[in-house]
Motif scaffolding. Sequence first.
Motif, PDB file in Angstrom:
ATOM      1  N   TYR A  74      17.335  -8.385  26.137  1.00  0.00           N
ATOM      2  CA  TYR A  74      17.506  -9.628  25.385  1.00  0.00           C
ATOM      3  C   TYR A  74      17.286  -9.388  23.891  1.00  0.00           C
ATOM      4  O   TYR A  74      18.062  -9.853  23.055  1.00  0.00           O
ATOM      5  N   ARG A  75      16.235  -8.629  23.566  1.00  0.00           N
ATOM      6  CA  ARG A  75      15.951  -8.314  22.156  1.00  0.00           C
ATOM      7  C   ARG A  75      17.072  -7.493  21.547  1.00  0.00           C
ATOM      8  O   ARG A  75      17.534  -7.764  20.439  1.00  0.00           O
ATOM      9  N   LEU A  76      17.556  -6.483  22.286  1.00  0.00           N
ATOM     10  CA  LEU A  76      18.641  -5.644  21.779  1.00  0.00           C
ATOM     11  C   LEU A  76      19.905  -6.459  21.532  1.00  0.00           C
ATOM     12  O   LEU A  76      20.600  -6.253  20.532  1.00  0.00           O
ATOM     13  N   LEU A  77      20.199  -7.401  22.424  1.00  0.00           N
ATOM     14  CA  LEU A  77      21.364  -8.257  22.217  1.00  0.00           C
ATOM     15  C   LEU A  77      21.175  -9.155  20.997  1.00  0.00           C
ATOM     16  O   LEU A  77      22.112  -9.363  20.220  1.00  0.00           O
ATOM     17  N   ALA A  78      19.959  -9.662  20.820  1.00  0.00           N
ATOM     18  CA  ALA A  78      19.678 -10.490  19.646  1.00  0.00           C
ATOM     19  C   ALA A  78      19.821  -9.689  18.361  1.00  0.00           C
ATOM     20  O   ALA A  78      20.211 -10.223  17.320  1.00  0.00           O
ATOM     21  N   GLU A  79      19.521  -8.402  18.435  1.00  0.00           N
ATOM     22  CA  GLU A  79      19.664  -7.517  17.272  1.00  0.00           C
ATOM     23  C   GLU A  79      21.095  -7.009  17.128  1.00  0.00           C
ATOM     24  O   GLU A  79      21.380  -6.189  16.271  1.00  0.00           O
ATOM     25  N   ASN A  80      21.992  -7.471  17.991  1.00  0.00           N
ATOM     26  CA  ASN A  80      23.398  -7.078  17.990  1.00  0.00           C
ATOM     27  C   ASN A  80      23.584  -5.586  18.283  1.00  0.00           C
ATOM     28  O   ASN A  80      24.515  -4.960  17.799  1.00  0.00           O
ATOM     29  N   ASP A  81      22.685  -5.020  19.077  1.00  0.00           N
ATOM     30  CA  ASP A  81      22.785  -3.622  19.481  1.00  0.00           C
ATOM     31  C   ASP A  81      23.255  -3.579  20.939  1.00  0.00           C
ATOM     32  O   ASP A  81      22.492  -3.250  21.855  1.00  0.00           O
ATOM     33  N   CYS A  82      24.525  -3.926  21.133  1.00  0.00           N
ATOM     34  CA  CYS A  82      25.074  -4.016  22.488  1.00  0.00           C
ATOM     35  C   CYS A  82      25.071  -2.667  23.197  1.00  0.00           C
ATOM     36  O   CYS A  82      24.859  -2.592  24.401  1.00  0.00           O
ATOM     37  N   LYS A  83      25.305  -1.589  22.460  1.00  0.00           N
ATOM     38  CA  LYS A  83      25.332  -0.264  23.067  1.00  0.00           C
ATOM     39  C   LYS A  83      23.986   0.053  23.710  1.00  0.00           C
ATOM     40  O   LYS A  83      23.917   0.469  24.864  1.00  0.00           O
ATOM     41  N   ALA A  84      22.903  -0.185  22.970  1.00  0.00           N
ATOM     42  CA  ALA A  84      21.570   0.084  23.510  1.00  0.00           C
ATOM     43  C   ALA A  84      21.254  -0.845  24.685  1.00  0.00           C
ATOM     44  O   ALA A  84      20.633  -0.425  25.664  1.00  0.00           O
ATOM     45  N   ALA A  85      21.700  -2.108  24.609  1.00  0.00           N
ATOM     46  CA  ALA A  85      21.464  -3.054  25.705  1.00  0.00           C
ATOM     47  C   ALA A  85      22.193  -2.595  26.970  1.00  0.00           C
ATOM     48  O   ALA A  85      21.635  -2.627  28.064  1.00  0.00           O
ATOM     49  N   MET A  86      23.437  -2.140  26.802  1.00  0.00           N
ATOM     50  CA  MET A  86      24.206  -1.648  27.954  1.00  0.00           C
ATOM     51  C   MET A  86      23.552  -0.394  28.541  1.00  0.00           C
ATOM     52  O   MET A  86      23.481  -0.237  29.760  1.00  0.00           O
ATOM     53  N   ASP A  87      23.081   0.486  27.687  1.00  0.00           N
ATOM     54  CA  ASP A  87      22.404   1.696  28.174  1.00  0.00           C
ATOM     55  C   ASP A  87      21.151   1.333  28.959  1.00  0.00           C
ATOM     56  O   ASP A  87      20.862   1.934  30.003  1.00  0.00           O
ATOM     57  N   GLU A  88      20.414   0.340  28.474  1.00  0.00           N
ATOM     58  CA  GLU A  88      19.190  -0.108  29.162  1.00  0.00           C
ATOM     59  C   GLU A  88      19.533  -0.666  30.547  1.00  0.00           C
ATOM     60  O   GLU A  88      18.881  -0.334  31.539  1.00  0.00           O
ATOM     61  N   MET A  89      20.572  -1.480  30.630  1.00  0.00           N
ATOM     62  CA  MET A  89      20.969  -2.041  31.929  1.00  0.00           C
ATOM     63  C   MET A  89      21.500  -0.949  32.849  1.00  0.00           C
ATOM     64  O   MET A  89      21.255  -0.973  34.056  1.00  0.00           O
ATOM     65  N   GLN A  90      22.203   0.021  32.273  1.00  0.00           N
ATOM     66  CA  GLN A  90      22.712   1.142  33.072  1.00  0.00           C
ATOM     67  C   GLN A  90      21.560   1.877  33.733  1.00  0.00           C
ATOM     68  O   GLN A  90      21.589   2.181  34.921  1.00  0.00           O
ATOM     69  N   ARG A  91      20.509   2.150  32.961  1.00  0.00           N
ATOM     70  CA  ARG A  91      19.337   2.850  33.515  1.00  0.00           C
ATOM     71  C   ARG A  91      18.627   2.000  34.561  1.00  0.00           C
ATOM     72  O   ARG A  91      18.231   2.497  35.618  1.00  0.00           O
ATOM     73  N   GLU A  92      18.462   0.712  34.294  1.00  0.00           N
ATOM     74  CA  GLU A  92      17.720  -0.165  35.198  1.00  0.00           C
ATOM     75  C   GLU A  92      18.412  -0.311  36.546  1.00  0.00           C
ATOM     76  O   GLU A  92      17.780  -0.284  37.582  1.00  0.00           O
ATOM     77  N   PHE A  93      19.737  -0.456  36.533  1.00  0.00           N
ATOM     78  CA  PHE A  93      20.476  -0.702  37.768  1.00  0.00           C
ATOM     79  C   PHE A  93      21.080   0.551  38.365  1.00  0.00           C
ATOM     80  O   PHE A  93      21.691   0.497  39.429  1.00  0.00           O
ATOM     81  N   GLY A  94      20.967   1.695  37.681  1.00  0.00           N
ATOM     82  CA  GLY A  94      21.546   2.926  38.190  1.00  0.00           C
ATOM     83  C   GLY A  94      23.068   2.878  38.199  1.00  0.00           C
ATOM     84  O   GLY A  94      23.705   3.412  39.104  1.00  0.00           O
ATOM     85  N   LEU A  95      23.640   2.224  37.203  1.00  0.00           N
ATOM     86  CA  LEU A  95      25.090   2.078  37.127  1.00  0.00           C
ATOM     87  C   LEU A  95      25.739   3.294  36.490  1.00  0.00           C
ATOM     88  O   LEU A  95      25.089   4.081  35.817  1.00  0.00           O
ATOM     89  N   ALA A  96      27.037   3.403  36.692  1.00  0.00           N
ATOM     90  CA  ALA A  96      27.807   4.432  35.989  1.00  0.00           C
ATOM     91  C   ALA A  96      27.831   4.080  34.506  1.00  0.00           C
ATOM     92  O   ALA A  96      27.581   2.939  34.113  1.00  0.00           O
ATOM     93  N   SER A  97      28.137   5.055  33.698  1.00  0.00           N
ATOM     94  CA  SER A  97      28.195   4.847  32.253  1.00  0.00           C
ATOM     95  C   SER A  97      29.144   3.701  31.907  1.00  0.00           C
ATOM     96  O   SER A  97      30.243   3.618  32.458  1.00  0.00           O
ATOM     97  N   PRO A  98      28.738   2.813  31.005  1.00  0.00           N
ATOM     98  CA  PRO A  98      29.594   1.674  30.657  1.00  0.00           C
ATOM     99  C   PRO A  98      30.664   2.008  29.629  1.00  0.00           C
ATOM    100  O   PRO A  98      31.135   1.142  28.911  1.00  0.00           O
ATOM    101  N   SER A  99      31.102   3.270  29.548  1.00  0.00           N
ATOM    102  CA  SER A  99      32.055   3.669  28.512  1.00  0.00           C
ATOM    103  C   SER A  99      33.380   2.911  28.615  1.00  0.00           C
ATOM    104  O   SER A  99      33.967   2.546  27.603  1.00  0.00           O
ATOM    105  N   HIS A 100      33.859   2.660  29.845  1.00  0.00           N
ATOM    106  CA  HIS A 100      35.121   1.922  29.991  1.00  0.00           C
ATOM    107  C   HIS A 100      34.965   0.484  29.496  1.00  0.00           C
ATOM    108  O   HIS A 100      35.836  -0.039  28.812  1.00  0.00           O
ATOM    109  N   GLU A 101      33.831  -0.133  29.852  1.00  0.00           N
ATOM    110  CA  GLU A 101      33.585  -1.493  29.408  1.00  0.00           C
ATOM    111  C   GLU A 101      33.469  -1.545  27.890  1.00  0.00           C
ATOM    112  O   GLU A 101      33.969  -2.458  27.251  1.00  0.00           O
ATOM    113  N   ARG A 102      32.813  -0.545  27.305  1.00  0.00           N
ATOM    114  CA  ARG A 102      32.700  -0.491  25.840  1.00  0.00           C
ATOM    115  C   ARG A 102      34.077  -0.344  25.198  1.00  0.00           C
ATOM    116  O   ARG A 102      34.375  -0.982  24.197  1.00  0.00           O
TER     117      ARG A 102
END
Length: 116
Positions: A74-102
Amino acid sequence: MSLVNTDVTVDLAEIENEDLDRWCFANGIAREKLPEISFSADVEIDASSLDDEEIVDRYEEMTRSQGEWFERVYRLLAENDCKAAMDEMQREFGLASPSHERAIADLLSPLGGARG
């Protein structure tokens, strides 16, 4: 109306139902031995039916149960750091890299694919 996905658990042993009682008796199953059934369900919620206190309580419950990662995202999104927010969610949920979504988000952004 908003569609919300939630996890539902039904404890069959606690349901008062004569048909269920007859079924258990006919099959020789003790009521206390019945399993819990868990599933995800989409529920429609009208936000206007919730009062402010309920919304705050739900938010606090959600952030407590999700842990500190939710607040970091939430803080990263508020700071407009979407890349870091996506990386955080990727680690938390064990998802594949969000490169396509980016890449898709970059193409749709007003900057026309330029990263900053």
